[in-house]
Design a protein around this motif. Structure first.
Motif, PDB file in Angstrom:
ATOM      1  N   GLN A  99       0.795  -1.224   0.000  1.00  0.00           N
ATOM      2  CA  GLN A  99       0.000   0.000   0.000  1.00  0.00           C
ATOM      3  C   GLN A  99       0.836   1.288   0.000  1.00  0.00           C
ATOM      4  O   GLN A  99       0.670   2.145  -0.852  1.00  0.00           O
ATOM      5  CB  GLN A  99      -0.957  -0.014   1.188  1.00  0.00           C
ATOM      6  CG  GLN A  99      -1.894   1.171   1.258  1.00  0.00           C
ATOM      7  CD  GLN A  99      -2.808   1.253   0.039  1.00  0.00           C
ATOM      8  OE1 GLN A  99      -3.232   0.236  -0.502  1.00  0.00           O
ATOM      9  NE2 GLN A  99      -3.063   2.469  -0.427  1.00  0.00           N
ATOM     10  N   LYS A 145       3.094   1.720  -3.127  1.00  0.00           N
ATOM     11  CA  LYS A 145       2.453   2.114  -4.390  1.00  0.00           C
ATOM     12  C   LYS A 145       2.046   3.583  -4.354  1.00  0.00           C
ATOM     13  O   LYS A 145       2.103   4.274  -5.367  1.00  0.00           O
ATOM     14  CB  LYS A 145       1.307   1.178  -4.767  1.00  0.00           C
ATOM     15  CG  LYS A 145       0.075   1.180  -3.905  1.00  0.00           C
ATOM     16  CD  LYS A 145      -1.006   0.310  -4.564  1.00  0.00           C
ATOM     17  CE  LYS A 145      -2.219   0.127  -3.697  1.00  0.00           C
ATOM     18  NZ  LYS A 145      -3.307  -0.575  -4.389  1.00  0.00           N
ATOM     19  N   HIS A 194     -11.295   0.726   5.896  1.00  0.00           N
ATOM     20  CA  HIS A 194     -10.464   0.179   4.809  1.00  0.00           C
ATOM     21  C   HIS A 194      -9.005   0.233   5.257  1.00  0.00           C
ATOM     22  O   HIS A 194      -8.453  -0.751   5.693  1.00  0.00           O
ATOM     23  CB  HIS A 194     -10.739   0.961   3.523  1.00  0.00           C
ATOM     24  CG  HIS A 194     -10.137   0.355   2.308  1.00  0.00           C
ATOM     25  ND1 HIS A 194     -10.262  -0.964   1.993  1.00  0.00           N
ATOM     26  CD2 HIS A 194      -9.386   0.896   1.316  1.00  0.00           C
ATOM     27  CE1 HIS A 194      -9.612  -1.210   0.861  1.00  0.00           C
ATOM     28  NE2 HIS A 194      -9.079  -0.096   0.443  1.00  0.00           N
ATOM     29  N   GLY A 218     -10.801  -4.605  -3.633  1.00  0.00           N
ATOM     30  CA  GLY A 218     -11.261  -3.382  -2.986  1.00  0.00           C
ATOM     31  C   GLY A 218     -10.191  -2.323  -3.072  1.00  0.00           C
ATOM     32  O   GLY A 218      -9.010  -2.630  -3.230  1.00  0.00           O
TER      33      GLY A 218
HETATM   34  N1  ASP Z   1      -3.992  -2.263  -0.068  1.00  0.00           N
HETATM   35  C1  ASP Z   1      -5.393  -2.500  -0.022  1.00  0.00           C
HETATM   36  C2  ASP Z   1      -5.676  -3.931   0.436  1.00  0.00           C
HETATM   37  O1  ASP Z   1      -4.799  -4.770   0.417  1.00  0.00           O
HETATM   38  C3  ASP Z   1      -6.073  -2.309  -1.333  1.00  0.00           C
HETATM   39  C4  ASP Z   1      -6.042  -0.898  -1.813  1.00  0.00           C
HETATM   40  O2  ASP Z   1      -6.515  -0.011  -1.102  1.00  0.00           O
HETATM   41  O3  ASP Z   1      -5.580  -0.679  -2.941  1.00  0.00           O
HETATM   42  O4  ASP Z   1      -6.785  -4.241   0.808  1.00  0.00           O
END
Ligand code: ASP
Length: 549
Positions: free
Chosen positions: A179, A182, A399, A437
């Motif tokens: 996360q 990226k 999230h 997600g």
């Molecule tokens: N990193 C998040 C996950 O693994 C996904 C995202 O928000 O791109 O759920």
């Protein structure tokens, strides 16, 4: 020339039939003593799973002996040479029946993978991964690898830690997801990133969880949720087409989180059958039956011979009955379940009941309604930004902490009305399974800092855990957002399997062990000394914290 494994041998009065299996399938080889006595004698010694190489000529099978069940069933090989490349010991389990003992299978996973079903699954997985790369490449996305030895990210599960030898007392963490990397790649100007990335989460295992798994991870700058939706839909269409020649219907429906819970009692609704939930709050607001005026409970009405059979029906007045009848369209043979509780709890209870009933009635199988879709994709949008943790007495990110509040709810966020703030977050659901997600991210340092504050992360911890991110956001961070898909789950659904283990070459068992290599294992004390680690004795059986979002 044909090389492969002896799948089976049949001796028909001296004539020996050998099915040779290679990665494409089975081919019959016939050894006739009258044609070549020496070869036939050699063939007599062959046992299941010996590895052989045969040269010869391809001949049509005798009329009436063709096997219509095999693609090669019209032909056979008449050999002029047989080389036995290797002999196999008797097998620990037969390959042609479904073995019950999973531990035994996992201990000899390479044997398991010789079976057609698993070999097919590996091919489907390969094609899905290739289609992902090809599609994202065609859209200008670049695959960038991010570190496996990285730093703990707050994705919600427990980290796997790797001790540092060079800096004793310090630890790397295996990434739960790439996360932060990226997002930092967006700050770096990569603009369109993807990676088929290994992720690691140390949690209790279930059929669709593994300690290490693979994500299709995507991030892009200057995008809107609609851009991510369109990209995802086209990518999934390409994957399904390439993997199993399946055409999927796009665009996908969108349901808000609230609607999903209200209608299906789940934020990953299975809509292949109806049985929607109905809110009767208004109807029973004034009810004389106390369950519906505050107390909790689950009640039912069974409709048999036009009669409502239920311990609670006597509490309903005629008006309530009439409204119930019309709102639920009650019919002979129906059974109606009620629950009265807080909104979230009532939705969840009925949602689970709905799935259980569908399972009991085999609504995905024999009792499928005509026209029900095979592949029901949908977006669930507008998730809450926060969820309250009663245990910790604080707000957590539903999230993860990098998710943006919706622009419309920014004021609510400022006013700290955390229970009402919705996130710019979305999930993709397929047949009741969450397959991916993501969200639009916070890219302003002040807003990110406020978010950490809302999550009760102390300033010192903010600096030590996220200082790099906050600094990066101060040095020109573009607006960005992304998504990640569980490749294993996706492939599991495409293959029609029930467990992600069946689409992984070497999965762990439900105690997170690789039985084949016997890992995890003890290590040489010298290795521990180098790491300056002293074992404190066997740890008590522990439970992992609740899973990630
Ligand atoms: N990193 C998040 C996950 O693994 C996904 C995202 O928000 O791109 O759920």
């Amino acid at each position: 020339m044909l090389a492969g494994w002896v799948n089976g041998t049949r001796d028909h009065g001296g004539v020996i039939f050998i099915d040779v299996r290679d990665r494409e399938g089975l081919t019959q080889v016939v050894f006739r003593p009258e044609e070549n006595a020496e070869l036939a004698k050699q063939a007599h010694t062959l046992r299941g799973e010996d590895v052989i190489q045969v040269s010869g000529r391809v001949a049509a099978r005798l009329p009436g002996t063709e096997n219509p069940n095999l693609p090669t069933g019209d032909i056979e090989i008449i050999p002029n040479e047989l080389r036995i490349l290797n002999r196999a010991d008797p097998l620990p389990f037969p390959l042609d029946t479904e073995p019950q003992n999973e531990d035994l299978r996992m201990t000899h996973r390479y044997l398991d993978l010789r079976r057609r079903r698993f070999a097919c699954n590996l091919w489907i997985r390969h094609r899905a991964a290739k289609a992902t790369r090809d599609y994202l490449d065609s859209q200008g996305f670049v695959e960038v690898e991010t570190p496996i030895l990285s730093k703990s990210t707050p994705e919600g599960a427990r980290d796997f830690l790797v001790p540092s030898r060079i800096m004793p007392g310090k630890f790397y963490a295996l990434p739960q997801a790439p996360q932060q990397y990226k997002q930092l790649l967006m700050v770096a100007g990569v603009e369109k990133y993807f990676q088929i990335a290994k992720c690691f989460r140390d949690e209790d295992l279930r059929a669709d969880r593994q300690p290490e798994f693979t994500q299709i991870d995507i991030e892009a700058s200057f995008v809107t949720p609609d851009d991510i939706f369109a990209l995802t839909e086209r990518m999934l269409a390409a994957i399904f087409k390439a993997a199993r020649n399946i055409e999927i219907k796009t665009p996908f429906d969108r349901l808000t989180y609230r609607e999903a819970l209200e209608r299906y009692g789940s934020d990953k609704p299975d809509r292949r059958f109806t049985m929607e939930l109905v809110d009767l709050g208004e109807t029973f607001r004034e009810s004389s039956f106390k369950v519906f005026r505050g107390a909790k409970g689950l009640a039912f009405i069974k409709i048999e011979n036009s009669e409502w059979k239920s311990p609670i029906v006597k509490f309903f007045n005629d008006a309530e009955k009439t409204t119930l009848q019309s709102k639920l369209n009650i019919q002979e043979g129906d059974c109606v379940f009620f629950t009265a509780d807080k909104w979230e709890i009532a939705c969840e209870v009925l949602g689970r009941l709905r799935l259980r009933i569908a399972e009991m009635q085999d609504l995905h199988g024999r009792a499928r309604s005509p026209g029900a879709p095979d592949w029901d994709f949908l977006w669930v949008i507008d998730f809450p930004l926060f969820e309250w943790s009663a245990d910790e007495n604080k707000w957590n990110a539903m999230h993860h902490p990098f998710t943006r509040p919706k622009a419309e709810d920014m004021l609510l966020f400022e006013e700290e009305k955390f229970s009402e703030v919705r996130a710019e977050a979305y999930d993709v659901v397929l047949n009741g399974v969450e397959i991916g997600g993501g969200s639009m991210r916070i890219y302003e340092p002040e807003l990110q800092d406020k978010m950490f504050e809302a999550l009760s992360i102390k300033p010192n911890d903010r600096e030590s855990q996220f200082g790099h991110l906050l600094r990066a956001f101060r040095l020109g961070a573009p607006p960005h957002g992304g998504i990640a898909f569980g490749l294993d789950r996706l492939v599991m659904l495409i293959c029609g399997e029930q467990s992600i283990r069946d689409v992984m070459a070497f999965p762990k068992n439900n105690r997170a062990m690789d039985l084949m290599t016997q890992s995890p294992a003890e290590v040489d004390p010298k290795q521990l000394r180098e790491l300056r680690i002293r074992l404190a004795g066997a740890a008590p059986e522990s439970r992992a914290p609740s899973g990630p979002k």
